[in-house]
Scaffold this active site. Structure first.
Site, PDB file in Angstrom:
ATOM      1  N   ASP A 113      10.970  -7.688  -8.287  1.00 26.96           N
ATOM      2  CA  ASP A 113      11.453  -9.065  -8.111  1.00 26.96           C
ATOM      3  C   ASP A 113      12.875  -9.217  -8.647  1.00 26.96           C
ATOM      4  O   ASP A 113      13.750  -9.808  -8.006  1.00 26.96           O
ATOM      5  CB  ASP A 113      10.496 -10.096  -8.743  1.00 26.96           C
ATOM      6  N   TYR A 141       0.373   0.819   2.952  1.00 27.05           N
ATOM      7  CA  TYR A 141       0.290   0.879   4.415  1.00 27.05           C
ATOM      8  C   TYR A 141      -0.787   1.848   4.908  1.00 27.05           C
ATOM      9  O   TYR A 141      -0.571   2.631   5.819  1.00 27.05           O
ATOM     10  CB  TYR A 141       1.663   1.262   4.998  1.00 27.05           C
ATOM     11  N   LYS A 162       6.653  -2.169  -9.728  1.00 20.16           N
ATOM     12  CA  LYS A 162       6.013  -3.360 -10.295  1.00 20.16           C
ATOM     13  C   LYS A 162       4.951  -2.879 -11.280  1.00 20.16           C
ATOM     14  O   LYS A 162       3.807  -3.351 -11.290  1.00 20.16           O
ATOM     15  CB  LYS A 162       5.402  -4.193  -9.150  1.00 20.16           C
TER      16      LYS A 162
END
Ligand code: NAI
Length: 335
Positions: free
Chosen positions: A207, A125, A174
């Site tokens: 995920d 961000y 991740k």
């Protein structure tokens, strides 16, 4: 002893849910003094500024703010006020509890009781590094993770676990694919976890975490993750427990903390007196914990649960036909 807090009544349904929340807070007897400050569209109209200096000064002075949702005008180059506030006060920890409540529309009934701790200042961000090529065919966006940022957010999660008697922290990442940024976050999380042998540490790829949250949410206690994953996961968790009307959030830094509902200004129902005040009330309970009044926080939460259990004066989003203030009065009467 009284404690002064900054109160931002906000836009849309903001003033309605804030009046209801303050009505209940007065009944809690938490000894709070309110310093009202303007922000958002109201402030733009009154002071020509979405976030006037007096409001920033008030938050800096009081170190604690309770804030209703604010609308950022679309177009015209305005940065989101919420993002600006988080940056201005370096509110690095976004803390969003998700807990099952009685008589709410959810697929899970009960058994969800978890907290997402989201890094609030870095990751994907970033304002800088966002580019679209001149021909419009390629877009690039940067992400930055620092050791300092990762360390303080993971430490915050473990300290929160200790102070609230929670048993497990899950680092969501991740790192198998995004080896640089997510890899750094995970490496630091492992190092920090080693200092907390009393708390179970788990790692989970994002995920898989999303699937596990939907299949077996009861296995989670505290989740800690980077900005973008945390944004998505905390909304997923709000969905697990019945939606936005019951989802509070805290933005916490070294020098200030801002407590708010996760939802927005709900322009479709603004001014009708039918908004659910629970999310802001639950944020107020987080605030009471933060300022060292855990007993009052618990009393407030119990009164909310008892009102939901009794289906007393519930608002439309919860299947009732009550008003914002009527719901607040039903909660206040159970304190
Ligand atoms: P929203 O959260 O305001 O509304 C989404 C839906 O949920 C609407 O149907 C609304 O009626 C309903 N809803 C939300 N809160 C409710 C409550 N307390 N009780 C009953 N129903 C409720 O999201 P939307 O429409 O995307 O955003 C509207 C405005 O809010 C935008 O200007 C946005 O920038 C701002 N916003 C501000 C936030 C903040 O200040 N923290 C956060 C999110 C949005």
């Amino acid at each position: 002893m009284t404690q002064k807090i900054t109160v931002i009544r906000g836009d849309g349904i903001g003033p309605e849910i804030m009046d209801a929340t303050l009505h209940v807070l007065d009944k809690v007897g938490a000894g709070l003094e309110y310093e009202f400050a303007d922000a958002g569209v109201v402030a733009l109209e009154k002071h020509g500024d979405l976030m006037p200096k007096e409001t920033l000064d008030s938050i800096a002075r009081n170190k604690v703010a309770l804030k209703s949702p604010l609308s950022t005008p679309i177009g015209g180059g305005f940065t989101s006020i919420n993002v600006s506030l988080r940056r201005h006060f370096d509110l690095y920890a976004n803390v969003r509890p998700a807990k099952s409540f009685p008589n709410t529309k959810t697929r899970f009934g009960d058994g969800v009781d978890l907290i997402t701790v989201r890094e609030n200042t870095e990751g994907a961000y970033l304002a800088e590094g966002q580019e679209v090529s001149a021909d419009g065919l390629t877009a690039v966006s940067g992400s930055r993770i620092t050791r300092k940022g990762s360390e303080r957010i993971v430490r915050y999660a473990f300290e929160l676990a200790r102070s609230t008697g929670r048993k497990k922290v899950t680092a969501v990442h991740k790192a198998n694919i995004i080896k640089s940024t997510s890899g750094l976050f995970l490496g630091v999380a492992r190092e920090v976890a080693a200092n907390y042998p009393d708390i179970e540490f788990q790692e989970m790829i994002v995920d898989n975490a999303c699937m596990q949250l939907v299949m077996r949410p009861e296995q989670f206690d505290i989740l800690v993750t980077t900005n973008l994953f945390g944004d998505i996961i905390s909304d997923l968790c709000a969905g697990l427990v019945g939606g936005l009307g019951l989802a509070p959030g805290a933005n916490i830094g070294e020098h200030a903390a801002i407590f708010e509902a996760v939802h927005g200004t709900a322009p479709d129902i603004a001014g009708k007196g039918i908004a659910n005040p629970c999310a802001l009330l639950l944020a107020a309970a987080q605030m009471l914990d933060h300022i060292g009044q855990p007993q009052n926080a618990e009393r407030l939460r119990k009164a909310i649960v008892a009102t939901l259990e009794a289906k007393d004066s519930l608002t439309g989003d919860l299947g009732g036909s009550g008003t914002t203030m009527g719901f607040a009065e039903a909660i206040a009467s159970r304190l």
